[in-house]
Design a protein around this motif. Structure first.
Motif, mmCIF file in Angstrom:
data_model
loop_
_atom_site.group_PDB
_atom_site.id
_atom_site.type_symbol
_atom_site.label_atom_id
_atom_site.label_comp_id
_atom_site.label_asym_id
_atom_site.label_seq_id
_atom_site.Cartn_x
_atom_site.Cartn_y
_atom_site.Cartn_z
ATOM 1 N N THR A 92 0.798 -1.243 0.013
ATOM 2 C CA THR A 92 0.070 -0.081 -0.028
ATOM 3 C C THR A 92 0.824 1.102 0.015
ATOM 4 O OG1 THR A 92 -1.743 -1.187 1.248
ATOM 5 C CG2 THR A 92 -1.801 1.421 1.004
ATOM 6 N N ILE A 93 1.779 1.417 1.089
ATOM 7 C CA ILE A 93 2.743 2.420 0.803
ATOM 8 C C ILE A 93 3.426 2.479 -0.278
ATOM 9 C CG2 ILE A 93 4.918 3.352 2.147
ATOM 10 C CD1 ILE A 93 3.977 2.052 4.695
ATOM 11 N N GLN A 94 4.020 1.677 -1.142
ATOM 12 C CA GLN A 94 5.030 1.479 -2.079
ATOM 13 C C GLN A 94 3.758 2.122 -3.360
ATOM 14 O OE1 GLN A 94 6.364 -2.357 -2.184
ATOM 15 N NE2 GLN A 94 7.172 -2.195 -0.313
ATOM 16 N N PHE A 95 2.566 1.641 -3.440
ATOM 17 C CA PHE A 95 1.730 2.022 -4.570
ATOM 18 C C PHE A 95 1.397 3.476 -4.331
ATOM 19 C CE2 PHE A 95 -2.520 2.643 -6.322
ATOM 20 C CZ PHE A 95 -2.095 2.347 -7.497
ATOM 21 N N VAL A 96 0.977 4.004 -3.087
ATOM 22 C CA VAL A 96 0.882 5.455 -2.951
ATOM 23 C C VAL A 96 1.927 6.211 -3.499
ATOM 24 C CG1 VAL A 96 0.152 7.115 -1.358
ATOM 25 C CG2 VAL A 96 -0.970 4.815 -1.428
ATOM 26 N N ILE A 97 3.093 5.934 -2.989
ATOM 27 C CA ILE A 97 4.166 6.817 -3.007
ATOM 28 C C ILE A 97 4.829 6.671 -4.567
ATOM 29 C CG2 ILE A 97 6.605 7.358 -2.442
ATOM 30 C CD1 ILE A 97 5.963 6.322 0.297
ATOM 31 N N GLY A 98 4.504 5.522 -4.968
ATOM 32 C CA GLY A 98 5.107 5.290 -6.594
ATOM 33 C C GLY A 98 4.113 5.828 -7.521
ATOM 34 N N THR A 99 2.905 5.814 -7.079
ATOM 35 C CA THR A 99 1.875 6.334 -8.000
ATOM 36 C C THR A 99 2.127 8.000 -7.902
ATOM 37 O OG1 THR A 99 0.408 4.766 -7.890
ATOM 38 C CG2 THR A 99 -0.496 6.800 -8.904
ATOM 39 N N GLY A 100 2.166 8.527 -6.558
ATOM 40 C CA GLY A 100 2.384 10.061 -6.676
ATOM 41 C C GLY A 100 3.674 10.637 -7.264
ATOM 42 N N LEU A 101 4.657 9.911 -7.169
ATOM 43 C CA LEU A 101 5.776 10.347 -7.924
ATOM 44 C C LEU A 101 5.407 10.261 -9.451
ATOM 45 C CD1 LEU A 101 8.667 8.784 -5.713
ATOM 46 C CD2 LEU A 101 8.033 11.118 -5.746
ATOM 47 N N ALA A 102 5.196 9.338 -10.009
ATOM 48 C CA ALA A 102 4.861 9.006 -11.410
ATOM 49 C C ALA A 102 3.866 10.187 -11.882
ATOM 50 C CB ALA A 102 4.300 7.683 -11.569
ATOM 51 N N PHE A 103 2.906 10.693 -10.879
ATOM 52 C CA PHE A 103 1.841 11.635 -11.412
ATOM 53 C C PHE A 103 2.806 12.994 -11.484
ATOM 54 C CE2 PHE A 103 -1.167 14.946 -10.250
ATOM 55 C CZ PHE A 103 -2.100 14.752 -11.306
ATOM 56 N N LEU A 104 3.624 13.330 -10.472
ATOM 57 C CA LEU A 104 4.366 14.545 -10.388
ATOM 58 C C LEU A 104 5.188 14.454 -11.765
ATOM 59 C CD1 LEU A 104 5.411 14.933 -6.729
ATOM 60 C CD2 LEU A 104 3.699 16.264 -8.062
ATOM 61 N N CYS A 105 5.979 13.451 -12.002
ATOM 62 C CA CYS A 105 6.850 13.449 -13.305
ATOM 63 C C CYS A 105 6.202 13.415 -14.651
ATOM 64 C CB CYS A 105 7.917 12.176 -12.984
ATOM 65 S SG CYS A 105 9.182 12.517 -11.869
ATOM 66 N N SER A 106 4.816 12.867 -14.540
ATOM 67 C CA SER A 106 4.065 13.327 -15.672
ATOM 68 C C SER A 106 3.627 14.567 -15.874
ATOM 69 C CB SER A 106 2.864 12.155 -15.490
ATOM 70 O OG SER A 106 2.043 12.712 -14.639
ATOM 71 N N GLN A 107 3.592 15.621 -15.131
ATOM 72 C CA GLN A 107 3.326 17.003 -15.333
ATOM 73 C C GLN A 107 4.469 17.729 -16.131
ATOM 74 O OE1 GLN A 107 0.168 17.666 -14.441
ATOM 75 N NE2 GLN A 107 0.215 15.320 -13.978
ATOM 76 N N PRO A 108 4.237 18.681 -16.887
ATOM 77 C CA PRO A 108 5.007 19.430 -17.340
ATOM 78 C C PRO A 108 5.875 20.381 -16.470
ATOM 79 C CG PRO A 108 2.928 20.567 -17.660
ATOM 80 C CD PRO A 108 2.570 19.246 -16.891
ATOM 81 N N ILE A 109 6.870 19.897 -15.740
ATOM 82 C CA ILE A 109 7.703 20.512 -14.802
ATOM 83 C C ILE A 109 9.066 20.533 -15.461
ATOM 84 C CG2 ILE A 109 6.416 20.334 -12.853
ATOM 85 C CD1 ILE A 109 7.825 17.838 -12.038
ATOM 86 N N SER A 110 10.110 21.368 -14.949
ATOM 87 C CA SER A 110 11.489 21.324 -15.297
ATOM 88 C C SER A 110 12.246 20.218 -14.485
ATOM 89 C CB SER A 110 12.172 22.633 -15.283
ATOM 90 O OG SER A 110 12.036 23.072 -13.831
ATOM 91 N N GLY A 111 13.192 19.718 -15.157
ATOM 92 C CA GLY A 111 14.042 18.858 -14.552
ATOM 93 C C GLY A 111 13.452 17.325 -14.251
ATOM 94 N N LYS A 112 12.303 17.113 -14.853
ATOM 95 C CA LYS A 112 11.554 15.705 -14.550
ATOM 96 C C LYS A 112 12.446 14.575 -15.115
ATOM 97 C CE LYS A 112 8.290 15.984 -18.417
ATOM 98 N NZ LYS A 112 7.072 15.754 -18.886
ATOM 99 N N ASN A 113 13.136 14.712 -16.190
ATOM 100 C CA ASN A 113 13.796 13.798 -16.815
ATOM 101 C C ASN A 113 14.968 13.195 -15.855
ATOM 102 O OD1 ASN A 113 12.652 13.765 -19.280
ATOM 103 N ND2 ASN A 113 13.784 15.026 -20.109
#
Length: 383
Positions: free
Chosen positions: A171-192
């Motif tokens: 549960t912890i891994q899915f919540v954090i992993g999905t949250g980080l994936a959602f942030l990196c899918s946004q148009p933000i600088s330095g996501k690569n």
């Protein structure tokens, strides 16, 4: 002028028919010849050890100068995990239950029976009813064990410890992993850069992760010693406290496996239709509404699949508790896989194989139930 045919034995009708028949037979069975080596390897390295392990699980195995001596005891190795001295190791100490334990156990039993009654009223097929009956029986059994141990102030065994790693850790891994994936899918600088950074822990072996966390979490010599001293924990040993040790094992396991969920969920999020998202933004939908109504239904097949894969892997956790705590304090962090390993190391082959098969049964029932009642349910809703 007439032509005369020269007789050659290889060109006789019988010879031609035999050669043609042999080549045709080879052509007809060519798939079998190509598959046969792989099938033989599977039989040697997979199926044969499986059946041999069943012999171990049903026997008392003793080492003799002439080799292994087997004495069939049938299901005694399995029953020993539910009674006698081994019960406290596998299930926990089942003494008197508290009022909270009785309340929880009776409520869980009533909920499972109500669920079965609803399935019966729907006139479900008998095959589905058998599956629901197995799932309900496992749910009731686990609820009573939980009520008799944790909710009654008694220590639990390796079975509930394994389920703790699976349920809480995943549960912890899915919540954090999905949250980080959602942030990196946004148009933000330095996501690569963050994509590469988050992926690094997945490339480290569990052995290295275990030793790294054991070193980092060292109260007296680790790099975080000034932090422990500043909060007054210089004399505190986390490995001597059951719950602290369990949570630190989950911390190390999560650090290693969050990148796996992150990578898979990032791929799913980047495949979400941008046209629908932009149309919803034009209509004035909030970010929460867009995620709930548009994004989540499209990524739910990937989400439930990655959770199922991670659950199967979590049931086999053995490296981190063995390296970080050696299963301690006591057996507080000992998983069923580590339990089986310790029995094998003590030359109790029969009990080790029995615990391994109990883990197999637990994994199959829990994961099959999750797939049938959660995964398929979410997929039907997504459609």
């Amino acid at each position: 002028m007439t032509a005369t045919a020269t007789y050659q034995p290889g060109n006789s009708p019988a010879g031609l028919s035999r050669a043609g028949g042999w080549s045709e037979w080879v052509d007809r069975h060519s798939r079998t010849f190509f598959i046969a080596p792989a099938v033989v390897l599977i039989l040697i390295f997979a199926i044969f050890p499986t059946f041999y392990s069943i012999v171990f699980a049903l026997s008392r195995v003793r080492f003799r100068a002439s080799g292994l001596q087997f004495r069939f005891v049938w299901f005694d190795n399995f029953l020993a995990q539910f009674s006698g001295n081994d019960q406290a190791h596998f299930l926990g100490r089942l003494t008197e239950m508290s009022i909270l334990g009785w309340t929880f156990a009776l409520a869980a039993t009533g909920l499972a029976l109500w669920w079965l009654h609803r399935s019966w009223l729907r006139r479900s097929h008998w095959i589905f009813m058998v599956g629901r009956l197995i799932s309900a029986a496992m749910f009731i059994f686990l609820a009573w064990i939980l009520a008799a141990t944790l909710l009654s102030g008694n220590p639990w065994g390796t079975m509930l410890t394994t389920l703790f790693y699976v349920i809480v850790g995943c549960t912890i891994q899915f919540v954090i992993g999905t949250g980080l994936a959602f942030l990196c899918s946004q148009p933000i600088s330095g996501k690569n850069f963050f994509r590469v950074l988050f992926f690094i822990p997945l490339m480290i072996t569990p052995l290295g992760v275990g030793y790294a966390f054991k070193m980092v979490l060292d109260i007296t010599k680790g790099p975080l010693q000034p932090l422990w001293d500043s909060i007054g924990l210089q004399d505190w040993a986390w490995s001597a406290h059951a719950w602290a040790a369990r949570w630190f094992v989950i911390l190390g396991d999560s650090w290693q496996w969050i990148p796996f969920i992150f990578i898979v969920m990032l791929a799913a999020l980047e495949n979400v239709s941008r046209d629908q998202v932009e149309a919803a933004q034009v209509d004035g939908a909030s970010s929460v509404q867009i995620f709930r109504e548009i994004t989540w239904p499209q990524i739910v097949p990937v989400a439930v699949t990655v959770i199922l894969i991670r659950m199967i892997e979590a049931f086999k956790i053995v490296d981190l508790p063995n390296i970080m705590t050696s299963g301690g304090p006591g057996i507080a962090t000992e998983s069923m896989t580590l339990h089986s390993y310790f029995l094998w190391r003590a030359n109790d082959m029969g009990a080790s194989a029995a615990v391994a098969y109990l883990l197999l049964i637990l994994t199959v029932v829990v994961c099959a139930s999750f797939f049938n009642y959660v995964v398929l349910g979410q997929l039907r809703k997504a459609k």
